[in-house]
Design an enzyme around this catalytic site. Structure first.
Site, PDB file in Angstrom:
ATOM      1  CE  LYS A  23       1.740  -9.397  -3.921  1.00  0.00           C
ATOM      2  NZ  LYS A  23       2.499  -8.748  -2.888  1.00  0.00           N
TER       3      LYS A  23
HETATM    4  N1  GLU Z   1       4.371  -5.709  -3.241  1.00  0.00           N
HETATM    5  C1  GLU Z   1       4.988  -5.378  -2.004  1.00  0.00           C
HETATM    6  C2  GLU Z   1       4.888  -6.539  -1.037  1.00  0.00           C
HETATM    7  O1  GLU Z   1       4.747  -7.662  -1.410  1.00  0.00           O
HETATM    8  C3  GLU Z   1       4.513  -4.054  -1.430  1.00  0.00           C
HETATM    9  C4  GLU Z   1       3.064  -3.959  -1.161  1.00  0.00           C
HETATM   10  C5  GLU Z   1       2.609  -2.562  -0.793  1.00  0.00           C
HETATM   11  O2  GLU Z   1       3.437  -1.682  -0.670  1.00  0.00           O
HETATM   12  O3  GLU Z   1       1.400  -2.387  -0.650  1.00  0.00           O
HETATM   13  O4  GLU Z   1       5.009  -6.377   0.151  1.00  0.00           O
END
Ligand code: GLU
Length: 419
Positions: A109
């Site tokens: 993240k």
């Molecule tokens: N931000 C989204 C999540 O928390 C998507 C992450 C992604 O598609 O890589 O799952």
């Protein structure tokens, strides 16, 4: 023990959840100790030229938790509360989420501590490009593939893709997912998280013997997840009685006019001033008498303080980490069926995976194909989690964690420790 820089309420919560699952799985201690912390955590300075000529330095992060199953994967969040601890927790949850639904990805993240609503388009672009440049050597289509998260969208992803591509000297669509379709995005990605959430609610309803056309729902958060979930819930016959965003919410026990609220939201940056229903606060919304409660905003909204007052039958977690550990203990004692975040909101990363695959192959699918495969994966994952929950007599959250963690742990044991 040495200071753990990424310690914060969110990372404590993620680590504690992991410990409970690890204990229950009787996990190898040498694997468990590695999984409690991220593989790599970066803090970068993001100098940005503001419109008035001043340079403002934002703080950016990218945390890569574990990549035993494949490239790191996870969104980029723009929010004032972004910090190393929160990003680390979110990265860990991505590891379990990808593993749980069977994707060949690890968890990561990123984020920048900022209020994107206060930045002009020009400032947002400058900040995004510099942030991308700062983490450029640590991301890549087979290394770490970012995506949108709270406060970011397809435009931000387009700038990330362009910055990376300019450095490489050619278009690299597969560096990021959640891009506009015109530059290699996939059909159905924008709707994927909200749509997936509703697919999992449909499975829960079937399991519980609940008729969705007789159900009511309250949705906290009207961003990409909350707004699509609201629309999809209405389309399967659920009466949506409350919605909210960061400016507050609206409530009508007879049902809100969903289409008209969506039209209002498309034209206005926030829901405040929306002429439908009676005003309701974000905290009161959570305590409404409803069948389905969807927290789809910030983390830690359901706490030890308010959990005892929830009146829903199904809690479908669109947000990441909306329920604290204390709240979870209270909810366990109630007749509430929890669809935990790493399962309920996995639709986004599942369709991100489809986007990455399509980009790598330069071969694009129809939206029907995307939605069909999304539904298959989510339905299978839902039932795998439900089976563990029934077999081991644990709640759905612990069952989901056990499944996610056990796959990662098995892969780590096969691959061994390189030392
Ligand atoms: N931000 C989204 C999540 O928390 C998507 C992450 C992604 O598609 O890589 O799952």
């Amino acid at each position: 023990m040495a200071t753990i820089e990424w310690r914060s309420p969110a990372s404590e919560m993620a680590v504690r959840q992991f410990e409970v699952a690890a204990e229950r799985l009787n996990l190898d201690g040498n694997v468990a100790i590695r999984l409690k912390r991220p593989d790599r955590a970066m803090i970068v300075s993001v100098p940005t030229r503001m419109d008035d000529g001043r340079v403002q330095v934002f703080t950016g992060y990218r945390v890569q938790h574990n990549d035993v199953l494949g490239p790191f994967k996870g969104g980029i969040r723009y929010h004032l509360d972004v910090n190393l601890g929160e990003v680390s927790a979110l990265a860990m949850w991505m590891t379990w989420k990808c593993s749980l639904v069977g994707l060949p990805f690890g968890g990561a993240k990123g984020g920048v501590a900022c209020d994107p609503m206060q930045l002009s388009r020009n400032e947002l672009q400058g900040m995004t490009r510099r942030y991308t440049a700062e983490i450029l050597n640590f991301i890549g289509p087979d290394v770490d593939v970012p995506a949108p998260d709270m406060g970011t969208n397809e435009q931000v992803m387009a700038w990330v893709m362009d910055t990376y591509s300019q450095h490489k000297g050619h278009a690299v669509a597969e560096i990021v997912t959640g891009k506009p379709v015109e530059i290699g995005g996939t059909l159905g990605r924008k709707e994927a998280t909200g749509r997936g959430l509703v697919y999992s609610i449909m499975e829960a309803a079937k399991h519980l013997g609940v008729d969705l056309s007789r159900c009511t729902a309250a949705v906290q958060g009207f961003g990409n997840v909350g707004s699509v979930a609201t629309k999809e819930l209405a389309s399967v016959g659920v009466k949506v009685i409350a919605v909210s965003d960061r400016t507050g919410g609206f409530y009508d026990p007879k049902g809100l006019p969903v289409e008209r609220i969506l039209e209002y939201a498309a034209k206005n940056p926030e829901l405040s001033g929306c002429p439908f229903g009676a005003p309701i606060s974000n905290t009161d919304l959570l305590e409404l008498n409803c069948d389905i409660l969807v927290p789809a905003a910030l983390g830690m909204q359901i706490t030890g303080e308010n959990a005892g007052r929830l009146k829903c039958r199904i809690l479908a977690e669109g947000a990441n980490g909306p329920t604290t550990l204390e709240a979870d203990d209270i909810i366990k004692e109630q007749d509430i069926f929890v669809i935990p975040d790493i399962l309920a909101n996995a639709g986004g990363v599942i369709v991100s995976y489809f986007e990455w695959v399509q980009d790598l192959q330069n071969f694009f699918w129809t939206e029907e194909e995307v939605n069909k495969r999304l539904r298959e994966i989510l339905t299978r994952a839902f039932h795998e989690v439900l089976d563990i929950s029934e077999r081991d007599k644990v709640g759905m959250r612990l069952a989901a964690l056990m499944l996610g963690v056990s796959r990662v742990a098995r892969a780590m044991l096969w691959r061994g420790l390189y030392a």
